[in-house]
Write an enzyme that holds these catalytic residues in place. Structure first.
Site, PDB file in Angstrom:
ATOM      1  N   GLY A 113     -29.806 -21.383 -36.758  1.00  0.00           N
ATOM      2  CA  GLY A 113     -28.607 -20.588 -37.028  1.00  0.00           C
ATOM      3  C   GLY A 113     -28.947 -19.132 -37.322  1.00  0.00           C
ATOM      4  O   GLY A 113     -30.097 -18.698 -37.170  1.00  0.00           O
ATOM      5  N   PHE A 114     -27.946 -18.401 -37.729  1.00  0.00           N
ATOM      6  CA  PHE A 114     -28.101 -16.955 -37.942  1.00  0.00           C
ATOM      7  C   PHE A 114     -29.166 -16.648 -39.010  1.00  0.00           C
ATOM      8  O   PHE A 114     -30.253 -16.115 -38.706  1.00  0.00           O
ATOM      9  CB  PHE A 114     -26.726 -16.380 -38.310  1.00  0.00           C
ATOM     10  CG  PHE A 114     -26.727 -14.992 -38.884  1.00  0.00           C
ATOM     11  CD1 PHE A 114     -27.514 -13.982 -38.334  1.00  0.00           C
ATOM     12  CD2 PHE A 114     -25.910 -14.678 -39.972  1.00  0.00           C
ATOM     13  CE1 PHE A 114     -27.501 -12.692 -38.863  1.00  0.00           C
ATOM     14  CE2 PHE A 114     -25.892 -13.398 -40.507  1.00  0.00           C
ATOM     15  CZ  PHE A 114     -26.695 -12.409 -39.958  1.00  0.00           C
ATOM     16  N   ILE A 115     -28.885 -17.021 -40.242  1.00  0.00           N
ATOM     17  CA  ILE A 115     -29.791 -16.627 -41.329  1.00  0.00           C
ATOM     18  C   ILE A 115     -31.103 -17.406 -41.248  1.00  0.00           C
ATOM     19  O   ILE A 115     -32.192 -16.834 -41.401  1.00  0.00           O
ATOM     20  CB  ILE A 115     -29.096 -16.812 -42.700  1.00  0.00           C
ATOM     21  CG1 ILE A 115     -27.849 -15.909 -42.764  1.00  0.00           C
ATOM     22  CG2 ILE A 115     -30.056 -16.494 -43.844  1.00  0.00           C
ATOM     23  CD1 ILE A 115     -26.964 -16.117 -43.972  1.00  0.00           C
ATOM     24  N   TYR A 139     -14.616 -24.888 -48.886  1.00  0.00           N
ATOM     25  CA  TYR A 139     -15.957 -24.357 -48.623  1.00  0.00           C
ATOM     26  C   TYR A 139     -16.595 -23.876 -49.932  1.00  0.00           C
ATOM     27  O   TYR A 139     -17.736 -24.230 -50.253  1.00  0.00           O
ATOM     28  CB  TYR A 139     -15.874 -23.209 -47.607  1.00  0.00           C
ATOM     29  CG  TYR A 139     -17.192 -22.476 -47.440  1.00  0.00           C
ATOM     30  CD1 TYR A 139     -18.266 -23.072 -46.789  1.00  0.00           C
ATOM     31  CD2 TYR A 139     -17.364 -21.184 -47.947  1.00  0.00           C
ATOM     32  CE1 TYR A 139     -19.483 -22.409 -46.650  1.00  0.00           C
ATOM     33  CE2 TYR A 139     -18.568 -20.508 -47.808  1.00  0.00           C
ATOM     34  CZ  TYR A 139     -19.626 -21.123 -47.163  1.00  0.00           C
ATOM     35  OH  TYR A 139     -20.827 -20.470 -47.024  1.00  0.00           O
ATOM     36  N   LYS A 178     -20.012 -25.290 -51.832  1.00  0.00           N
ATOM     37  CA  LYS A 178     -21.204 -24.502 -52.166  1.00  0.00           C
ATOM     38  C   LYS A 178     -21.473 -24.559 -53.677  1.00  0.00           C
ATOM     39  O   LYS A 178     -22.620 -24.571 -54.108  1.00  0.00           O
ATOM     40  CB  LYS A 178     -21.048 -23.045 -51.700  1.00  0.00           C
ATOM     41  CG  LYS A 178     -20.851 -22.852 -50.204  1.00  0.00           C
ATOM     42  CD  LYS A 178     -21.931 -23.476 -49.352  1.00  0.00           C
ATOM     43  CE  LYS A 178     -23.180 -22.658 -49.227  1.00  0.00           C
ATOM     44  NZ  LYS A 178     -24.126 -23.261 -48.248  1.00  0.00           N
TER      45      LYS A 178
HETATM   46  P1  NAD Z   1     -25.014 -20.670 -39.100  1.00  0.00           P
HETATM   47  O1  NAD Z   1     -23.877 -21.576 -38.755  1.00  0.00           O
HETATM   48  O2  NAD Z   1     -25.378 -19.611 -38.154  1.00  0.00           O
HETATM   49  O3  NAD Z   1     -26.302 -21.518 -39.434  1.00  0.00           O
HETATM   50  C1  NAD Z   1     -26.254 -22.824 -39.973  1.00  0.00           C
HETATM   51  C2  NAD Z   1     -27.057 -23.722 -39.058  1.00  0.00           C
HETATM   52  O4  NAD Z   1     -27.080 -25.022 -39.651  1.00  0.00           O
HETATM   53  C3  NAD Z   1     -26.445 -23.884 -37.671  1.00  0.00           C
HETATM   54  O5  NAD Z   1     -27.420 -23.606 -36.674  1.00  0.00           O
HETATM   55  C4  NAD Z   1     -26.031 -25.354 -37.596  1.00  0.00           C
HETATM   56  O6  NAD Z   1     -26.208 -25.926 -36.298  1.00  0.00           O
HETATM   57  C5  NAD Z   1     -26.952 -25.980 -38.620  1.00  0.00           C
HETATM   58  N1  NAD Z   1     -26.425 -27.181 -39.262  1.00  0.00           N
HETATM   59  C6  NAD Z   1     -25.210 -27.378 -39.808  1.00  0.00           C
HETATM   60  N2  NAD Z   1     -25.152 -28.599 -40.352  1.00  0.00           N
HETATM   61  C7  NAD Z   1     -26.349 -29.179 -40.153  1.00  0.00           C
HETATM   62  C8  NAD Z   1     -26.912 -30.426 -40.502  1.00  0.00           C
HETATM   63  N3  NAD Z   1     -26.209 -31.339 -41.190  1.00  0.00           N
HETATM   64  N4  NAD Z   1     -28.179 -30.691 -40.129  1.00  0.00           N
HETATM   65  C9  NAD Z   1     -28.917 -29.782 -39.429  1.00  0.00           C
HETATM   66  N5  NAD Z   1     -28.445 -28.576 -39.083  1.00  0.00           N
HETATM   67  C10 NAD Z   1     -27.174 -28.279 -39.460  1.00  0.00           C
HETATM   68  O7  NAD Z   1     -24.624 -20.047 -40.533  1.00  0.00           O
HETATM   69  P2  NAD Z   1     -25.299 -18.875 -41.370  1.00  0.00           P
HETATM   70  O8  NAD Z   1     -24.334 -17.759 -41.443  1.00  0.00           O
HETATM   71  O9  NAD Z   1     -26.669 -18.639 -40.871  1.00  0.00           O
HETATM   72  O10 NAD Z   1     -25.377 -19.538 -42.803  1.00  0.00           O
HETATM   73  C11 NAD Z   1     -26.597 -20.018 -43.376  1.00  0.00           C
HETATM   74  C12 NAD Z   1     -26.332 -20.408 -44.810  1.00  0.00           C
HETATM   75  O11 NAD Z   1     -25.903 -19.267 -45.547  1.00  0.00           O
HETATM   76  C13 NAD Z   1     -25.241 -21.464 -45.007  1.00  0.00           C
HETATM   77  O12 NAD Z   1     -25.613 -22.278 -46.087  1.00  0.00           O
HETATM   78  C14 NAD Z   1     -24.026 -20.642 -45.394  1.00  0.00           C
HETATM   79  O13 NAD Z   1     -23.119 -21.407 -46.152  1.00  0.00           O
HETATM   80  C15 NAD Z   1     -24.688 -19.548 -46.211  1.00  0.00           C
HETATM   81  N6  NAD Z   1     -23.921 -18.300 -46.298  1.00  0.00           N
HETATM   82  C16 NAD Z   1     -23.723 -17.532 -45.193  1.00  0.00           C
HETATM   83  C17 NAD Z   1     -23.015 -16.353 -45.316  1.00  0.00           C
HETATM   84  C18 NAD Z   1     -22.770 -15.436 -44.146  1.00  0.00           C
HETATM   85  O14 NAD Z   1     -22.057 -14.439 -44.318  1.00  0.00           O
HETATM   86  N7  NAD Z   1     -23.326 -15.682 -42.958  1.00  0.00           N
HETATM   87  C19 NAD Z   1     -22.497 -15.958 -46.569  1.00  0.00           C
HETATM   88  C20 NAD Z   1     -22.721 -16.778 -47.658  1.00  0.00           C
HETATM   89  C21 NAD Z   1     -23.442 -17.946 -47.532  1.00  0.00           C
END
Ligand code: NAD
Length: 325
Positions: free
Chosen positions: A11-13, A152, A156
């Protein structure tokens, strides 16, 4: 060098953290189920970009699958887990709260259990500013009681609570980082900065939910990666820490900045505010400074310019995938 498992590594982060850890020479295991929350082709591309940077193990599967996970941690002698997988998105959590709960709470619990069973040395949990809900006062300090207003945010908060509980119960060193709206190259396409940029470059009117006066603390991806690396250096076990830029701007202001950067000036369409969307987020990052020696470095103007430059270069890949999305 450590053996490190990243959930949500495609995923992104997760993929940005993976890139930084690869550069540092760590052994990486990435777990991702490539879920269809947004097009999996984007996640496969993230993995391809990572493969060009170095070797790692990729396990396609559900991080909530306890047996597979347990075996993976054992086989790779995992020492550190960066737990980045989740079902993100507030709107999606209103439509399908059960999936949000399962992916964000039950999965985290399984990971924590596997971590203590296998003597993992550090568990870093990705949390969110969404745990706060409507701010009682600003900037948001970690001492402010969480009062989430979306499934959501609740999920969290529960994941954070389990993470802290496993630290208290079993002495597992854990840290939860509360990210504030993260953006940058390869960001999630369901987030405002991506949606607005796409609309502007495609000559469409961007849709703003609410009056656009809601404010957000926008945090550049490199700062989020740096915070995770700082935790690895000196983990403040048992802590919950805000990771934001430490300022806040309105969505209308953000849109004006993107209009300037893209050179496109079109009036937005205003739609009804989304339930669960809070009016303001603004991180106090003093605790991160104090405990991690971390400092956010990328201001919004710089970060947005980098994002727009990146998107112009990646548009041919993304635009067809996201048509109708
Ligand atoms: P994202 O959707 O790009 O990345 C999450 C990845 O997790 C995805 O590739 C998805 O396929 C994978 N995934 C989901 N459920 C899964 C599972 N059960 N098993 C295996 N893989 C699974 O999201 P992101 O923006 O990179 O977020 C990463 C984390 O940061 C998350 O926990 C999100 O809640 C948190 N977060 C993100 C933001 C933001 O602004 N992007 C802000 C606050 C918190």
């Amino acid at each position: 060098m450590a053996s490190i498992l990243i959930t949500g590594g495609a995923g992104f982060i997760g993929s940005h953290i993976a890139r930084a850890l690869l550069d540092q020479g760590h052994d990486l295991v990435l777990v991702d189920n490539l879920d269809a929350y947004y097009p999996p082709a984007i996640k496969r591309r993230n993995l391809d970009l990572l493969r060009a940077a170095g070797d790692f193990t990729f396990a396609e599967g559900d991080a909530g699958d306890y047996r597979d996970l347990y075996e993976l941690i054992r086989r790779h002698r995992v020492e550190v887990i960066f737990h980045q997988s989740a079902r993100p998105g507030i709107r999606q959590s209103l439509a399908d709260p059960q999936t949000t709960h399962r992916q964000n709470v039950v999965t985290t619990l399984h990971l924590l259990q596997a971590a203590i069973d296998q003597d993992v040395e550090l568990f870093v949990n990705a949390s969110s500013s969404s745990v706060y809900g409507e701010a009682a006062s600003l900037p948001l300090e970690e001492t402010q009681p969480p009062r989430p207003v979306s499934p959501y945010g609740v999920s969290k908060m529960a994941a954070e609570a389990y993470t802290r509980c496993y630290h208290a119960l079993y002495g597992l060193p854990t840290v939860s980082l509360r990210y504030f709206t993260v953006y940058g190259p390869r960001m999630r396409p369901d987030l405002a900065i991506f949606i607005f940029t796409r609309a502007l470059l495609e000559g469409r009117r961007p849709v703003v939910f609410g009056d656009g006066e809601q404010k957000r603390d926008f945090t550049y991806i490199d700062d989020v990666v740096a915070a995770n690396l700082a935790v690895l250096e000196r983990p403040p076990a048992g802590e919950v820490i805000n990771i934001g830029y430490g300022s806040h701007v309105s969505v209308n202001h953000l849109l004006a900045m993107l209009g300037d950067l893209t050179g496109v000036d079109v009036a937005p369409l205003y739609r009804e505010r989304v339930r669960g969307d809070v009016s303001d987020t603004w991180a106090c990052v003093d605790k991160a400074r104090r405990l991690l020696g971390w400092e956010p470095t990328t201001d919004l103007a710089t970060g947005l310019r980098r994002f727009v430059d990146w998107y112009r270069g990646a548009q041919d890949f993304y635009a067809p995938l996201l048509a109708g999305y």
